[in-house]
Design an enzyme around this catalytic site. Sequence first.
Site, PDB file in Angstrom:
ATOM      1  N   GLU A  17       0.833  -1.202   0.000  1.00  0.00           N
ATOM      2  CA  GLU A  17       0.000   0.000   0.000  1.00  0.00           C
ATOM      3  C   GLU A  17       0.870   1.254   0.000  1.00  0.00           C
ATOM      4  OE1 GLU A  17      -3.528  -0.035   2.416  1.00  0.00           O
ATOM      5  OE2 GLU A  17      -3.076   1.966   3.148  1.00  0.00           O
ATOM      6  N   ALA A  51      -9.784  11.137   2.757  1.00  0.00           N
ATOM      7  CA  ALA A  51     -11.239  11.210   2.968  1.00  0.00           C
ATOM      8  C   ALA A  51     -11.745  12.604   2.614  1.00  0.00           C
ATOM      9  CB  ALA A  51     -11.579  10.869   4.414  1.00  0.00           C
ATOM     10  N   HIS A  77      -8.142   3.202  -3.634  1.00  0.00           N
ATOM     11  CA  HIS A  77      -8.993   3.394  -2.454  1.00  0.00           C
ATOM     12  C   HIS A  77      -9.982   4.520  -2.770  1.00  0.00           C
ATOM     13  CE1 HIS A  77      -5.975   1.719   0.732  1.00  0.00           C
ATOM     14  NE2 HIS A  77      -5.796   1.132  -0.440  1.00  0.00           N
ATOM     15  N   GLY A 108     -14.022   6.144   5.395  1.00  0.00           N
ATOM     16  CA  GLY A 108     -13.265   7.378   5.629  1.00  0.00           C
ATOM     17  C   GLY A 108     -13.654   7.964   6.969  1.00  0.00           C
ATOM     18  N   ALA A 125     -19.604   2.825   4.544  1.00  0.00           N
ATOM     19  CA  ALA A 125     -18.930   2.204   3.396  1.00  0.00           C
ATOM     20  C   ALA A 125     -19.886   1.314   2.607  1.00  0.00           C
ATOM     21  CB  ALA A 125     -17.726   1.398   3.890  1.00  0.00           C
ATOM     22  N   HIS A 149     -13.862  -1.495  15.231  1.00  0.00           N
ATOM     23  CA  HIS A 149     -13.656  -0.105  14.798  1.00  0.00           C
ATOM     24  C   HIS A 149     -13.860   0.824  15.991  1.00  0.00           C
ATOM     25  CE1 HIS A 149     -14.740   3.740  12.859  1.00  0.00           C
ATOM     26  NE2 HIS A 149     -13.809   3.365  12.010  1.00  0.00           N
ATOM     27  N   LYS A 165     -21.037  -6.133   4.844  1.00  0.00           N
ATOM     28  CA  LYS A 165     -20.231  -5.619   3.711  1.00  0.00           C
ATOM     29  C   LYS A 165     -19.674  -6.783   2.896  1.00  0.00           C
ATOM     30  CE  LYS A 165     -17.233  -2.872   5.991  1.00  0.00           C
ATOM     31  NZ  LYS A 165     -16.194  -1.844   6.240  1.00  0.00           N
ATOM     32  N   GLN A 211       5.605   7.027  16.214  1.00  0.00           N
ATOM     33  CA  GLN A 211       4.674   7.119  15.085  1.00  0.00           C
ATOM     34  C   GLN A 211       3.645   5.977  15.132  1.00  0.00           C
ATOM     35  OE1 GLN A 211       6.330   6.101  11.277  1.00  0.00           O
ATOM     36  NE2 GLN A 211       5.142   7.656  10.216  1.00  0.00           N
ATOM     37  N   LYS A 270       7.958   3.464   1.716  1.00  0.00           N
ATOM     38  CA  LYS A 270       9.370   3.055   1.825  1.00  0.00           C
ATOM     39  C   LYS A 270       9.443   1.554   1.505  1.00  0.00           C
ATOM     40  CE  LYS A 270      11.185   6.736   4.240  1.00  0.00           C
ATOM     41  NZ  LYS A 270      10.183   7.740   3.860  1.00  0.00           N
TER      42      LYS A 270
HETATM   43  P1  FAD Z   1     -17.624   1.662   7.686  1.00  0.00           P
HETATM   44  O1  FAD Z   1     -17.760   0.280   7.172  1.00  0.00           O
HETATM   45  O2  FAD Z   1     -18.598   2.688   7.212  1.00  0.00           O
HETATM   46  O3  FAD Z   1     -17.661   1.577   9.285  1.00  0.00           O
HETATM   47  C1  FAD Z   1     -17.477   2.736  10.097  1.00  0.00           C
HETATM   48  C2  FAD Z   1     -18.203   2.522  11.426  1.00  0.00           C
HETATM   49  O4  FAD Z   1     -19.602   2.453  11.199  1.00  0.00           O
HETATM   50  C3  FAD Z   1     -17.847   1.209  12.122  1.00  0.00           C
HETATM   51  O5  FAD Z   1     -17.894   1.439  13.507  1.00  0.00           O
HETATM   52  C4  FAD Z   1     -18.948   0.251  11.704  1.00  0.00           C
HETATM   53  O6  FAD Z   1     -19.161  -0.793  12.635  1.00  0.00           O
HETATM   54  C5  FAD Z   1     -20.139   1.203  11.609  1.00  0.00           C
HETATM   55  N1  FAD Z   1     -21.130   0.784  10.606  1.00  0.00           N
HETATM   56  C6  FAD Z   1     -20.884   0.253   9.382  1.00  0.00           C
HETATM   57  N2  FAD Z   1     -22.021   0.022   8.721  1.00  0.00           N
HETATM   58  C7  FAD Z   1     -23.023   0.437   9.540  1.00  0.00           C
HETATM   59  C8  FAD Z   1     -24.445   0.483   9.433  1.00  0.00           C
HETATM   60  N3  FAD Z   1     -25.063   0.022   8.330  1.00  0.00           N
HETATM   61  N4  FAD Z   1     -25.158   0.998  10.480  1.00  0.00           N
HETATM   62  C9  FAD Z   1     -24.547   1.448  11.608  1.00  0.00           C
HETATM   63  N5  FAD Z   1     -23.194   1.426  11.767  1.00  0.00           N
HETATM   64  C10 FAD Z   1     -22.450   0.940  10.747  1.00  0.00           C
HETATM   65  N6  FAD Z   1      -9.116   5.999   5.241  1.00  0.00           N
HETATM   66  C11 FAD Z   1      -8.964   6.981   4.318  1.00  0.00           C
HETATM   67  O7  FAD Z   1      -9.401   8.108   4.544  1.00  0.00           O
HETATM   68  N7  FAD Z   1      -8.333   6.734   3.120  1.00  0.00           N
HETATM   69  C12 FAD Z   1      -7.830   5.517   2.795  1.00  0.00           C
HETATM   70  O8  FAD Z   1      -7.274   5.326   1.706  1.00  0.00           O
HETATM   71  C13 FAD Z   1      -7.966   4.460   3.761  1.00  0.00           C
HETATM   72  N8  FAD Z   1      -7.496   3.221   3.494  1.00  0.00           N
HETATM   73  C14 FAD Z   1      -7.729   2.212   4.390  1.00  0.00           C
HETATM   74  C15 FAD Z   1      -7.306   0.918   4.060  1.00  0.00           C
HETATM   75  C16 FAD Z   1      -7.537  -0.132   4.939  1.00  0.00           C
HETATM   76  C17 FAD Z   1      -7.081  -1.530   4.557  1.00  0.00           C
HETATM   77  C18 FAD Z   1      -8.200   0.102   6.191  1.00  0.00           C
HETATM   78  C19 FAD Z   1      -8.438  -1.020   7.145  1.00  0.00           C
HETATM   79  C20 FAD Z   1      -8.606   1.388   6.525  1.00  0.00           C
HETATM   80  C21 FAD Z   1      -8.391   2.460   5.634  1.00  0.00           C
HETATM   81  N9  FAD Z   1      -8.812   3.755   5.914  1.00  0.00           N
HETATM   82  C22 FAD Z   1      -8.648   4.751   4.985  1.00  0.00           C
HETATM   83  C23 FAD Z   1      -9.425   4.071   7.217  1.00  0.00           C
HETATM   84  C24 FAD Z   1     -10.966   3.996   7.206  1.00  0.00           C
HETATM   85  O9  FAD Z   1     -11.506   4.926   6.318  1.00  0.00           O
HETATM   86  C25 FAD Z   1     -11.426   4.296   8.628  1.00  0.00           C
HETATM   87  O10 FAD Z   1     -11.044   3.233   9.481  1.00  0.00           O
HETATM   88  C26 FAD Z   1     -12.892   4.608   8.795  1.00  0.00           C
HETATM   89  O11 FAD Z   1     -13.086   5.159  10.096  1.00  0.00           O
HETATM   90  C27 FAD Z   1     -13.808   3.388   8.690  1.00  0.00           C
HETATM   91  O12 FAD Z   1     -13.825   2.908   7.437  1.00  0.00           O
HETATM   92  P2  FAD Z   1     -14.753   1.629   7.069  1.00  0.00           P
HETATM   93  O13 FAD Z   1     -14.637   1.447   5.616  1.00  0.00           O
HETATM   94  O14 FAD Z   1     -14.487   0.508   7.969  1.00  0.00           O
HETATM   95  O15 FAD Z   1     -16.200   2.284   7.413  1.00  0.00           O
END
Ligand code: FAD
Length: 286
Positions: A17, A51, A77, A108, A125, A149, A165, A211, A270
């Site tokens: 990544e 985001a 992403h 995000g 998401a 989360h 999901k 970090q 890196k």
């Molecule tokens: P979601 O699936 O929307 O979940 C967020 C929260 O909402 C969780 O607590 C979940 O339990 C809850 N939830 C989900 N669906 C529902 C529902 N239907 N009803 C009620 N609650 C719900 N961030 C960036 O900004 N840019 C990136 O490029 C990026 N890359 C990432 C890559 C990886 C591999 C990972 C693991 C994370 C990355 N992130 C990135 C971070 C991510 O955007 C954050 O962790 C964000 O807070 C949650 O993303 P998610 O897709 O899990 O969100």
Amino acid sequence: MARIGDLLAASRTFSFEFSPPKTAQASLSLGHTIAELAPLGPSFVSVTYGAGGSTRVHTRDTVLWVRKETPVSPMAHLTCVGHTREEISSIVSTYVEAGVHNVLALGGDPPKDPSEARPSEYEYAIDLLRHLRADFDLSIGVAAHPEGHPRSPDLATDRRHLAEKLRIADFAITQFFFEVDHWVRLAEDLASLGVDKPVIPGIMPVTNLDQVQRMAQLSGAAFPTWLRERLESASTPEEVRRVGVEAATELCAGLLEAGVPGLHFYTLNKSTATREIYAQLGLPVA
Ligand code: FAD
């Protein structure tokens, strides 16, 4: 270009990544890192997205550069925070036209300053995922959080949302974590919810203690005492790096033994730590 769902069905994947560079200097540096990692023969590489669209152009340009200039399949992403369906359709259409069919559909995080929030047509998401699945022919991944989360009320609720999901997506990639058991428990919980899609563990080698502690706090990953103590016993930054790479190698070896479908390395742009882990694991290098 290969679809990640197909790659996972065929064999174990190894992926890296990157964050999109924002300056000419950072672009040169990333080009250098990608060249150094190329002999490791990654199955795919992924490019993060700020985001709310803060890296929209940089992410697109980096993904399209990888598609055009390297033999490796890129994954873009995409976050749903602060986006309309029309904006998302426009971004994804550009990818599809360029032959990029791999997307990581993410929630995000909302901006720290609420006054910077933009209107969003998606809440979670899964809303973005449903839109992408309905309108495009893509291989789609989602984020998984082995320790839950940080915004979830409890682990069981987070698992149910992840399972929802994964019933639509092709695979998941996890937030980083430091104990093999976190992945094993996640896979077991998903199986008990009737989901068996591949969940690739995300690996973050610790090369800088402060970090990684900060990042772990934000992501909800526990930073185990045994790892902290091992790192704190190192007396120089070089020694911290060596110990961090050693610990990440042990984690990868344990995960491979546990039967993970792949390993996804958070490279922080890196190459050294990832190359050292490859060498210590005895993985093939061209
Ligand atoms: P979601 O699936 O929307 O979940 C967020 C929260 O909402 C969780 O607590 C979940 O339990 C809850 N939830 C989900 N669906 C529902 C529902 N239907 N009803 C009620 N609650 C719900 N961030 C960036 O900004 N840019 C990136 O490029 C990026 N890359 C990432 C890559 C990886 C591999 C990972 C693991 C994370 C990355 N992130 C990135 C971070 C991510 O955007 C954050 O962790 C964000 O807070 C949650 O993303 P998610 O897709 O899990 O969100």
